[in-house]
Structures are given as C-alpha cells and as structure tokens.
Design a protein around this motif. Structure first.
Motif, PDB file in Angstrom:
ATOM      1  N   GLN A 124     -16.329   5.753  16.090  1.00  0.00           N
ATOM      2  CA  GLN A 124     -17.267   5.314  17.129  1.00  0.00           C
ATOM      3  C   GLN A 124     -18.715   5.531  16.715  1.00  0.00           C
ATOM      4  O   GLN A 124     -19.589   4.723  17.043  1.00  0.00           O
ATOM      5  CB  GLN A 124     -16.993   6.071  18.435  1.00  0.00           C
ATOM      6  CG  GLN A 124     -15.804   5.545  19.210  1.00  0.00           C
ATOM      7  CD  GLN A 124     -15.758   6.122  20.612  1.00  0.00           C
ATOM      8  OE1 GLN A 124     -16.753   6.634  21.116  1.00  0.00           O
ATOM      9  NE2 GLN A 124     -14.605   6.060  21.237  1.00  0.00           N
ATOM     10  N   LEU A 125     -18.990   6.621  16.029  1.00  0.00           N
ATOM     11  CA  LEU A 125     -20.376   6.947  15.671  1.00  0.00           C
ATOM     12  C   LEU A 125     -20.761   6.427  14.292  1.00  0.00           C
ATOM     13  O   LEU A 125     -21.832   6.764  13.779  1.00  0.00           O
ATOM     14  CB  LEU A 125     -20.584   8.463  15.732  1.00  0.00           C
ATOM     15  CG  LEU A 125     -20.470   9.084  17.123  1.00  0.00           C
ATOM     16  CD1 LEU A 125     -20.698  10.587  17.059  1.00  0.00           C
ATOM     17  CD2 LEU A 125     -21.472   8.460  18.075  1.00  0.00           C
ATOM     18  N   GLY A 126     -19.903   5.628  13.672  1.00  0.00           N
ATOM     19  CA  GLY A 126     -20.243   5.047  12.386  1.00  0.00           C
ATOM     20  C   GLY A 126     -20.337   6.062  11.262  1.00  0.00           C
ATOM     21  O   GLY A 126     -21.189   5.940  10.377  1.00  0.00           O
ATOM     22  N   ARG A 158     -25.576  12.541  14.587  1.00  0.00           N
ATOM     23  CA  ARG A 158     -24.388  11.908  15.146  1.00  0.00           C
ATOM     24  C   ARG A 158     -23.176  12.843  15.114  1.00  0.00           C
ATOM     25  O   ARG A 158     -22.336  12.809  16.010  1.00  0.00           O
ATOM     26  CB  ARG A 158     -24.074  10.619  14.381  1.00  0.00           C
ATOM     27  CG  ARG A 158     -24.929   9.432  14.829  1.00  0.00           C
ATOM     28  CD  ARG A 158     -24.607   8.196  14.044  1.00  0.00           C
ATOM     29  NE  ARG A 158     -25.304   8.169  12.761  1.00  0.00           N
ATOM     30  CZ  ARG A 158     -25.001   7.349  11.760  1.00  0.00           C
ATOM     31  NH1 ARG A 158     -24.005   6.490  11.885  1.00  0.00           N
ATOM     32  NH2 ARG A 158     -25.692   7.392  10.641  1.00  0.00           N
ATOM     33  N   THR A 189     -32.477  11.358  19.796  1.00  0.00           N
ATOM     34  CA  THR A 189     -32.929  10.321  18.865  1.00  0.00           C
ATOM     35  C   THR A 189     -34.097  10.775  18.000  1.00  0.00           C
ATOM     36  O   THR A 189     -34.659   9.972  17.260  1.00  0.00           O
ATOM     37  CB  THR A 189     -33.356   9.057  19.639  1.00  0.00           C
ATOM     38  OG1 THR A 189     -34.442   9.385  20.518  1.00  0.00           O
ATOM     39  CG2 THR A 189     -32.198   8.505  20.457  1.00  0.00           C
ATOM     40  N   THR A 198     -32.715   1.656  14.601  1.00  0.00           N
ATOM     41  CA  THR A 198     -31.350   1.124  14.634  1.00  0.00           C
ATOM     42  C   THR A 198     -30.349   2.224  14.958  1.00  0.00           C
ATOM     43  O   THR A 198     -29.446   2.048  15.792  1.00  0.00           O
ATOM     44  CB  THR A 198     -31.000   0.475  13.287  1.00  0.00           C
ATOM     45  OG1 THR A 198     -31.939  -0.554  12.994  1.00  0.00           O
ATOM     46  CG2 THR A 198     -29.597  -0.107  13.326  1.00  0.00           C
ATOM     47  N   THR A 199     -30.502   3.379  14.287  1.00  0.00           N
ATOM     48  CA  THR A 199     -29.591   4.500  14.544  1.00  0.00           C
ATOM     49  C   THR A 199     -29.761   5.009  15.968  1.00  0.00           C
ATOM     50  O   THR A 199     -28.777   5.333  16.649  1.00  0.00           O
ATOM     51  CB  THR A 199     -29.855   5.639  13.547  1.00  0.00           C
ATOM     52  OG1 THR A 199     -29.732   5.143  12.217  1.00  0.00           O
ATOM     53  CG2 THR A 199     -28.869   6.774  13.750  1.00  0.00           C
ATOM     54  N   ARG A 206     -27.989   2.748  18.293  1.00  0.00           N
ATOM     55  CA  ARG A 206     -26.545   2.923  18.236  1.00  0.00           C
ATOM     56  C   ARG A 206     -26.119   4.141  19.059  1.00  0.00           C
ATOM     57  O   ARG A 206     -25.122   4.092  19.781  1.00  0.00           O
ATOM     58  CB  ARG A 206     -26.101   3.091  16.785  1.00  0.00           C
ATOM     59  CG  ARG A 206     -24.632   3.435  16.628  1.00  0.00           C
ATOM     60  CD  ARG A 206     -24.264   3.653  15.169  1.00  0.00           C
ATOM     61  NE  ARG A 206     -24.288   2.403  14.426  1.00  0.00           N
ATOM     62  CZ  ARG A 206     -24.161   2.320  13.103  1.00  0.00           C
ATOM     63  NH1 ARG A 206     -24.039   3.419  12.392  1.00  0.00           N
ATOM     64  NH2 ARG A 206     -24.171   1.141  12.503  1.00  0.00           N
ATOM     65  N   SER A 241     -26.554   3.410  22.794  1.00  0.00           N
ATOM     66  CA  SER A 241     -25.518   2.462  23.222  1.00  0.00           C
ATOM     67  C   SER A 241     -24.190   3.173  23.422  1.00  0.00           C
ATOM     68  O   SER A 241     -23.444   2.884  24.372  1.00  0.00           O
ATOM     69  CB  SER A 241     -25.367   1.351  22.173  1.00  0.00           C
ATOM     70  OG  SER A 241     -26.550   0.597  22.052  1.00  0.00           O
ATOM     71  N   THR A 242     -23.887   4.118  22.518  1.00  0.00           N
ATOM     72  CA  THR A 242     -22.663   4.903  22.673  1.00  0.00           C
ATOM     73  C   THR A 242     -22.710   5.732  23.945  1.00  0.00           C
ATOM     74  O   THR A 242     -21.718   5.829  24.688  1.00  0.00           O
ATOM     75  CB  THR A 242     -22.473   5.833  21.459  1.00  0.00           C
ATOM     76  OG1 THR A 242     -22.423   5.044  20.270  1.00  0.00           O
ATOM     77  CG2 THR A 242     -21.185   6.629  21.583  1.00  0.00           C
TER      78      THR A 242
END
Length: 622
Positions: free
Chosen positions: A165-167, A191, A211, A217-218, A221, A224-225
């Motif tokens: 999920q967290l890439g 993350r 953040t 971008t990160t 993400r 959004s999660t």
C-alpha cells in the motif's frame, strides 16, 4: 533469524493480494474525537542571583481550543512553529500529562488503556532500528502489536499489505539505516513509520508532520492513503506545516493555531471565505495554506506595514466573536448524539502473552544488536588482553604468590569495568524507541526488560569464559578441574553483577555521558576499597568494601585457588600460611558464603533498580 525471515517472505509471497486486502480491511469501532476548552500550561522557573529569589511562573501553551473530528474525517492542524499544534496533537493522543485541563473524549469515553491499543500515533521524527530491513521492521511490529487472536501468518500478511500500500516493495529487503549507516531514503523511512501505525488498523490515527521533508508526489501518496483510511470509517488527525493546495483541499476540516490561540476551525474549503468576510483577503491568487500561515504569523497581504501583534489579536477576537460559540454549539449537538453507553468490548484486542512478547523482542534485539555484540573490535580487544596477561603472568605458580594475587585482582577489575560499560549504554540507546513503543501499549515493560538483559548474555558470558581459559592455563594456576571451574563460575557471577550495575546506572540517568562518568567513579571506588591497594583502611570509610563488587569477587577468586591452611615458600627451606600473606590477609579466605550471598543481592537488586527506573519511560509527562 535469517532463516525465519526467509520463511516469512516465502509464505507471504505466495499469498494472493486480495487475501491481504480482506485482512487489512477489518475495521475497529469508529471513534468520534471531541475536545473542548483544552488548556495546557507549563511551569517556568525564573532564577534570580540568589536561589531564594527564584520564581516559578506558568506559561500557557494552549488557550482554550474546542473542536471535534468524526469518523471518516481528516482534521489538519496548521500553524507556524511554536503555535502549539504538536502539543495539542500529543494531548489529544493521550500522551501529555501535567497541567492539562479541558475535556477530551473518544466517543464519549475518557482515554483508557483499552483505547490506547486502537490509537495510532506517528511522531515527526522517525525512530526505527537501523539494522532491520523494511519488511523485518513491519513484521516485528505486527507480531507485537496485533492481537493474539490472529495467527503469525495473518500478522505477516498485514505487514506485506502495508508494504504494498505504501509503495515500499522496491526497498522491502533494504536495511532502514540511520545517521551513521546508509539505508533507505527519508521519504521511505517516513512511510515505514506510518506503516507501523497502520498495521493495527487504528480507529483513531494521529500524525505529526507526516509530509515533512518529502517531495510533493510522495506527500500526495501518503495523504491519499490517509484519505482511504478515513473513508473506511477511521478518524485522522494530523499536524502539517505547509501543505500544497492539492493536499489542502483533501482535508475535511482545518484548525489554524497561532501562539496557542485558535484562529479558524471548520471546513478547509470555507477558510478563505471566512477570512475575506472579516477583512483579510489575499491580494493575489495563492495557495490557501500559505495565506493561512501568513495570517497566523501576523502578516496581512493587504497591509504589510501593519503590526503583527495587532493582526493576531484581531484574528483572535474575530474567532471569539464569529466562530467560538458556533463551534461549541456544534460540539454540544454531536456530544448529545453519541450513545450514552459505548461497548468497550468492541475496542478490546487481546494483548499477546508475556512469553510471546519476550520471544519476539528477544529475536528482534539479537537481530538488531548482533553487529555490535559480535563486533570484531570487541572480540579482538579481549583476546589481545588475554594473551598479554598470559605472557605477563606466565607460569606464576605458588612460588610467585604475589603475582597470583595480582592476577586475581586484575580479573576483578577488568571484568568489573568491561561489562559495566557495555551495559551502561543499553537503555540510553533505547530510550526513544522504548518511549514510543510503551506509549502505544505495544508490550509489557517486564518482557522488554528481560529480553534486553537475556539478549546481552551470550557475549557477556562467552568473552570472559574465553579470557579465563587462556589466562588460567598460561598463568600456571592449579591444574585441577575444581579450582578451574569454581574460578570460572565466580568470574561469570561477577560479570552479571557488574552488568546489573551498568543497567541500573544507565536506566537512572538515560544519558550516556552522565552514566559513564558515574560508572567510572563507582567502579574505581569499589576497586580502591577492595583491599588490594590499601590494606589498612580507616573505619569511617571501610564500610565501602561491603557494597563493592570487586571486594567480594577478589575474595571468592582467592578462595577458588587457595584454602585455609595451605602454605607457600616464604623463605629458604621455610613455608608460611597463605592466609597470612599480606595481600591475602587484608581480604581473608573466610566468609566465602557471605560473599556469594552479597553478590546475589547485588545481582537481583541492581536489576530491580534498573526496572523501576525504566517504568517512568513512555508515561505521560507530569
């Protein structure tokens, strides 16, 4: 350990991703977070020239803040540095004690230990074990935090799902790293920290600057999660310093703070309209978050020359006149809608058993600290000293009694200092991690304490054993199994006592520099009072030997090699009693049982002191 983790990866790689999702979507009971008139004060002491002129004053950090966050909502707290947003987040998360007043409830209930295990809290700094891989970090967290109703395989699936999920799939096998160890990137570390809290599917999730230091971008993400988590009925509260406009409009509610005062509370989409209505409008098209932060800093784009303090006071009065009563009315309406009785059994997760926690913590500790415990430098240090001692004391038999006595004293001194300083650093290095994990109710302190102390035993006992074997036979001590084994047991016994003293000093001070200084002073005092250097100690200070590890160790080592009535050649064709030899007489060969009991008391007592000192770590500040 590597084999176990390989098995874990093999199991998890063979599981269909949909099966992972079915496990991760098990939601806990939704929580409505409500806070009213929250005030927090700290005591500040102003010292005069004379101590009696010192005054204690109170500084108000939070000044009556009210709000609420419903399940499915994200509340973002904005404000400049020092505005109180992190303090408020900590208070709402149940991690702030002291002079805190006001009302904070969770679905109408006060904070409790049962609720604590269903709350996730991500700190601003990423406190992670540097030598563990990303997957290992999340798996160990899952094994410890998830309830015992889940199997080991299900817990691993949770960790795997979070990785996806967290890439983090690309770096799952990479070590986390730290300031002195190259590892994953800063964004990946953040993350991983968030993933540790997401593992428990928290009903309520707090995040402090999630953040910060990340690219857009990160950051997108991650938010959004968090938005997906909120959509699943979870309550999310975060502090954020300067979000982009894309992130700003993803927040359901915004709380703007300035110097502990609320300046705005409500929907993020309505923030600009509110400030325009009270006379503060941006002069150009800009990120609404930047505009709000300018206002919180007392900067108005309408008039840059206006006094900042005046702007802040105007905004505070505007909030009190326009929003304060409305927010409190909404608070009262929602509070009345919450059922009077909430079934806490829906929150309750059966914690893992003590032995299970101990085994997981022990494996994690060995995995993390094996690079330090089994370091080549430490092993080489002991081996070099051992062979050097063997050469210096080569074949020092009964004809060289003074040399033998000196070797036994060296045993008691070297193996008093060495384990002491190894143990002193154990808990200070773990302080931040222990506080973080205890605050989340991750495990019992007793299981952690035992895992730490037992995990250090292999090298604590192996090295002195090797040292004793080398020096004993090179020095020409009694070639009997009884004398050898009793001497070895006594040395290991004293090592455990010195280790306990180091643990106690480290746990009390939790500062490596202070603990090292005190440890040196204490051990040197023990050595001076042991009876080797000074044989006629004045009575008013002679009591120190009764609390000296070195004194009892020295006495027992002498007793392992010599018995009362034994003789040694003291002159040509003349023998004397060993117990009458000056260096031996000052210590004596009697009282062996008393020495064993005294060291037993120290063995247990020092560890008990260390445990009691650790109990304050991870508890709310008073």
């Amino acid at each position: 350990m590597e084999t176990e983790m390989a098995d874990v990866e093999a199991q998890s790689n063979g599981v269909d991703q949909k099966e992972n999702a079915s496990i991760i979507k098990k939601a806990n009971c939704p929580v409505t977070l409500m806070f009213k008139d929250v005030v927090y004060k700290i005591k500040m002491e102003k010292r005069g020239i004379l101590k009696k002129n010192s005054k204690s004053e109170e500084k108000v950090i939070l000044k009556g803040i009210t709000g609420m966050v419903l399940p499915g909502e994200i509340l973002a707290m904005l404000g400049p540095s020092g505005s109180g947003k992190t303090t408020l987040l900590t208070a709402l998360g149940g991690r702030l004690g002291g002079l805190l007043s006001g009302s904070v409830t969770y679905s109408g209930k006060p904070f409790s230990n049962t609720l604590k295990r269903n709350i996730g809290f991500v700190t601003q700094d990423d406190f992670l074990y540097p030598h563990l891989t990303v997957l290992e970090t999340l798996v160990y967290t899952a094994l410890l935090r998830l309830p015992r109703t889940l199997t080991k395989e299900e817990k691993v699936l949770h960790a795997e799902d979070i990785v996806a999920q967290l890439g983090l799939s690309r770096c799952r096998g990479s070590i986390v790293g730290g300031p002195l160890l190259r590892g994953i990137s800063g964004g990946e570390r953040k993350r991983v920290s968030i993933g540790q809290e997401m593992l428990i599917n928290p009903s309520l999730l707090f995040l402090d600057e999630p953040t910060s230091g990340l690219d857009s971008t990160t950051a997108m993400r991650i938010v959004s999660t968090l938005s997906e988590l909120a959509t699943g009925g979870r309550t999310v509260v975060m502090t954020i310093h300067q979000p982009s406009s894309r992130l700003f409009y993803m927040f359901h509610k915004v709380l703007l703070l300035s110097e502990g005062h609320p300046l705005y509370y409500g929907k993020g989409s309505c923030a600009l309209d509110y400030f325009m209505d009270i006379g503060f409008a941006p002069s150009v098209v800009m990120n609404p978050a930047d505009f709000l932060l300018d206002l919180a800093n007392g900067v108005s784009t309408a008039d840059l020359q206006e006094d900042q303090a005046d702007i802040k006071q105007t905004l505070v009065r505007a909030y009190e006149n326009n929003l304060s009563e409305r927010v409190k009315e909404e608070h009262a309406i929602i509070n009345d809608q919450i059922p009077e009785t909430t079934d806490e059994r829906r929150f309750k997760q059966l914690p893992n058993k003590w032995l299970y926690q101990f085994s997981v913590l022990l494996r994690r500790g060995l995995k993390e600290r094996k690079h330090e415990s089994f370091s080549g430098i430490k092993i080489a240090q002991v081996l070099v000293v051992a062979f050097l001692c063997g050469c210096l004391w080569w074949k020092s038999d009964i004809n060289h009694l003074q040399d033998q006595v000196g070797l036994f004293f060296f045993y008691s001194s070297f193996w008093g200092f060495f384990p002491l300083f190894q143990a002193i650093f154990t808990f200070p290095q773990e302080r931040i991690m222990l506080g973080k994990e205890r605050s989340s109710g991750m495990y019992r302190l007793s299981s952690y304490f035992m895992a730490q102390t037992v995990g250090d035993l292999p090298m604590e006992l192996v090295l002195p054993t090797i040292f004793f074997i080398i020096t004993y036979w090179m020095a020409g001590m009694k070639p009997s199994a009884g004398s050898f084994l009793s001497g070895l047991v006594i040395l290991l016994y004293s090592v455990l006592c010195s280790q306990g003293l180091g643990l106690a000093i480290g746990a009390i001070f939790m500062d490596q520099k202070s603990a090292t200084v005190l440890g040196s002073v204490v051990m040197l005092t023990f050595l001076l009072a042991s009876g080797y250097f000074v044989q006629h100690v004045p009575g008013f200070i002679g009591w120190i030997k009764y609390i000296s590890i070195s004194h009892y160790t020295f006495k027992l080592l002498l007793g392992s090699q010599h018995k009362p009535g034994e003789t040694y050649p003291c002159a040509v064709s003349e023998s004397c009693l060993v117990e009458d030899f000056p260096s031996v007489k000052a210590v004596g060969l009697d009282g062996q049982a008393v020495s064993v009991i005294a060291l037993a008391i120290m063995l247990v007592g020092y560890r008990l002191i260390a445990y009691l000192a650790l109990m304050r770590i991870g508890m709310p500040r008073k």
